[in-house]
Scaffold this motif. Structure first.
Motif, mmCIF file in Angstrom:
data_model
loop_
_atom_site.group_PDB
_atom_site.id
_atom_site.type_symbol
_atom_site.label_atom_id
_atom_site.label_comp_id
_atom_site.label_asym_id
_atom_site.label_seq_id
_atom_site.Cartn_x
_atom_site.Cartn_y
_atom_site.Cartn_z
ATOM 1 N N LYS A 36 0.910 -1.411 -0.130
ATOM 2 C CA LYS A 36 -0.019 -0.201 -0.052
ATOM 3 C C LYS A 36 0.968 1.221 0.037
ATOM 4 O O LYS A 36 1.984 1.339 0.724
ATOM 5 C CB LYS A 36 -0.875 -0.039 1.446
ATOM 6 C CG LYS A 36 -1.533 -1.216 1.543
ATOM 7 C CD LYS A 36 -2.804 -1.321 0.480
ATOM 8 C CE LYS A 36 -3.824 -2.546 0.727
ATOM 9 N NZ LYS A 36 -4.739 -2.645 -0.458
ATOM 10 N N SER A 41 -3.667 0.737 -2.987
ATOM 11 C CA SER A 41 -3.055 -0.418 -3.467
ATOM 12 C C SER A 41 -2.243 0.042 -4.793
ATOM 13 O O SER A 41 -2.451 1.085 -5.504
ATOM 14 C CB SER A 41 -4.099 -1.378 -4.013
ATOM 15 O OG SER A 41 -4.789 -1.798 -2.859
ATOM 16 N N GLU A 289 -3.491 -5.985 -10.016
ATOM 17 C CA GLU A 289 -3.370 -6.110 -8.737
ATOM 18 C C GLU A 289 -3.323 -7.733 -8.356
ATOM 19 O O GLU A 289 -2.256 -8.318 -7.454
ATOM 20 C CB GLU A 289 -4.102 -5.766 -7.783
ATOM 21 C CG GLU A 289 -3.926 -5.734 -6.071
ATOM 22 C CD GLU A 289 -4.718 -5.077 -5.347
ATOM 23 O OE1 GLU A 289 -4.169 -4.316 -4.393
ATOM 24 O OE2 GLU A 289 -5.843 -4.988 -5.488
#
Length: 389
Positions: A36, A41, A289
């Motif tokens: 983070k 993110s 991600e």
């Protein structure tokens, strides 16, 4: 699918091998970045990928090791992850019926593929590059019949800087993939077609000011297992969902007696994701991600009538944070296969191996050592296991 021209892709040599007991079959992966940055993110281009689980070739006092290897790299910036591989083991029931070690019910093959793509429309609003391979995979001819499933996978990418080839722009050794497809198709008793397609594009923000590489060179290895079975059940999971909110799990049912559960192997014959465009965002590339797909070994479950049945879970998705990624929908496909093995072969419950990868990011002050993480992009996890069930 498109069969590309010889200058773009070269079919590999193919090598057969007999694997001693136990055989290990990869059933899925879950690779996701964890860092983070100011609470947000940090998704990335997809870089090199690898997942593989294999057993040591010999046993000592009925014990051997399963080694799981995982590679997960960001395109440029640093991050860390705890990639997971899910697998099951195929074992023989006793020394007298050592069918796995003799190759009677299990063999494997590695197909190596190489080639490079080229941005064909660099001046377009949504430039893209695509490369495909179609490879005939021969199935070993034995009785009972063999069925092909996917297992290990390795992908390395290298940006080509060669103006003679029209490859003048190099961004990184990663890609904003818009199509990622690995499928075993048109299988019959003697062969399957291995169909692999990789397509990449730019993001709506033009990579945040990062250019789209003109050419990428691909080096792939795909492991295929051939498993003997007396019965088979095919299921396909297909759906379309937002990149931000994919479906995480679905259940498939088997119309087989629950008593055969120890002799059922669930595998995958193909996985695919395809990002869509929209009038607002014609560029289909996105930072990713998390990437996950897979199946589990069957479990006993009660249906709505109260009858015990066999069921297994299946999923496939990519995901990115809504706060930092442009919206789009993704269409998924996961082809699953349940195999009923010969009576002397048994499987284990699904197991998970988790590794650690980390890359420094000096520009933002992120260093692996300061977070008690090893600086590595490949990890090897060993687990002891028995050879005979």
């Amino acid at each position: 699918m498109i069969i590309i021209t010889p200058w773009q892709a070269v079919e590999s040599n193919r090598s057969y091998k007999l694997q001693s007991a136990p055989a290990v079959i990869v059933q899925g992966i879950d690779f996701g970045w964890q860092r983070k940055f100011f609470g947000f993110s940090t998704p990335h281009r997809m870089g090199s990928l690898q997942w593989a689980s294999t057993a040591s070739p010999s046993c000592h006092r009925n014990i051997t090791n399963v080694t799981s290897t995982m590679t997960f790299t960001p395109g440029v910036d640093g991050d860390f992850a705890f990639p997971q591989i899910r697998y099951t083991q195929l074992k023989h029931a006793d020394d007298e019926h050592n069918l796995v070690a003799t190759g009677f019910i299990f063999q494997s093959q590695v197909v190596n593929l190489r080639g490079y793509d080229h941005i064909l429309n660099p001046d377009a609003e949504a430039p893209s590059a695509r490369i495909s391979w179609i490879n005939v995979v021969e199935i070993p001819q034995y009785s009972p019949r063999r069925y092909a499933i996917l297992s290990g996978f390795r992908l390395n990418m290298t940006c080509i800087a060669n103006e003679t080839l029209g490859c003048s722009i190099c961004n990184s050794n990663g890609a904003w993939f818009t199509v990622f497809s690995v499928l075993l198709q048109h299988c019959n008793g003697s062969s399957c077609k291995l169909n692999v397609t990789l397509e990449r594009g730019w993001t709506p923000s033009h990579g945040g000011g990062k250019p789209l590489s003109s050419c990428l060179h691909y080096d792939l290895s795909i492991e295929i297992h051939f498993v003997a079975a007396t019965n088979i059940s095919y299921k396909t999971l297909e759906y379309t969902a937002s990149l931000f909110h994919p479906i995480k799990n679905q259940t498939a049912f088997l119309d087989w007696p629950i008593t055969v559960a120890p002799h059922v192997l669930v595998g995958v014959q193909g996985f695919q994701f395809n990002l869509s465009s929209s009038p607002a965002y014609p560029q289909r590339g996105r930072y990713i991600e998390r990437f996950a797909w897979g199946v589990t070994q069957p479990r006993k479950q009660t249906n709505h009538k109260g009858t015990p049945i066999l069921a297994y879970d299946a999923n496939i998705f990519i995901q990115s944070p809504q706060a930092t990624t442009y919206p789009c929908n993704v269409t998924y496909m996961l082809n699953t296969t349940a195999l009923l093995l010969p009576i002397h072969a048994q499987t284990t419950p699904s197991q998970v191996a988790q590794g650690t990868v980390c890359k420094d990011d000096p520009l933002s002050g992120f260093y692996c050592v300061h977070n008690n993480l090893p600086k590595q992009l490949t990890d090897h996890i060993l687990k002891a296991t028995t050879c005979i069930s």
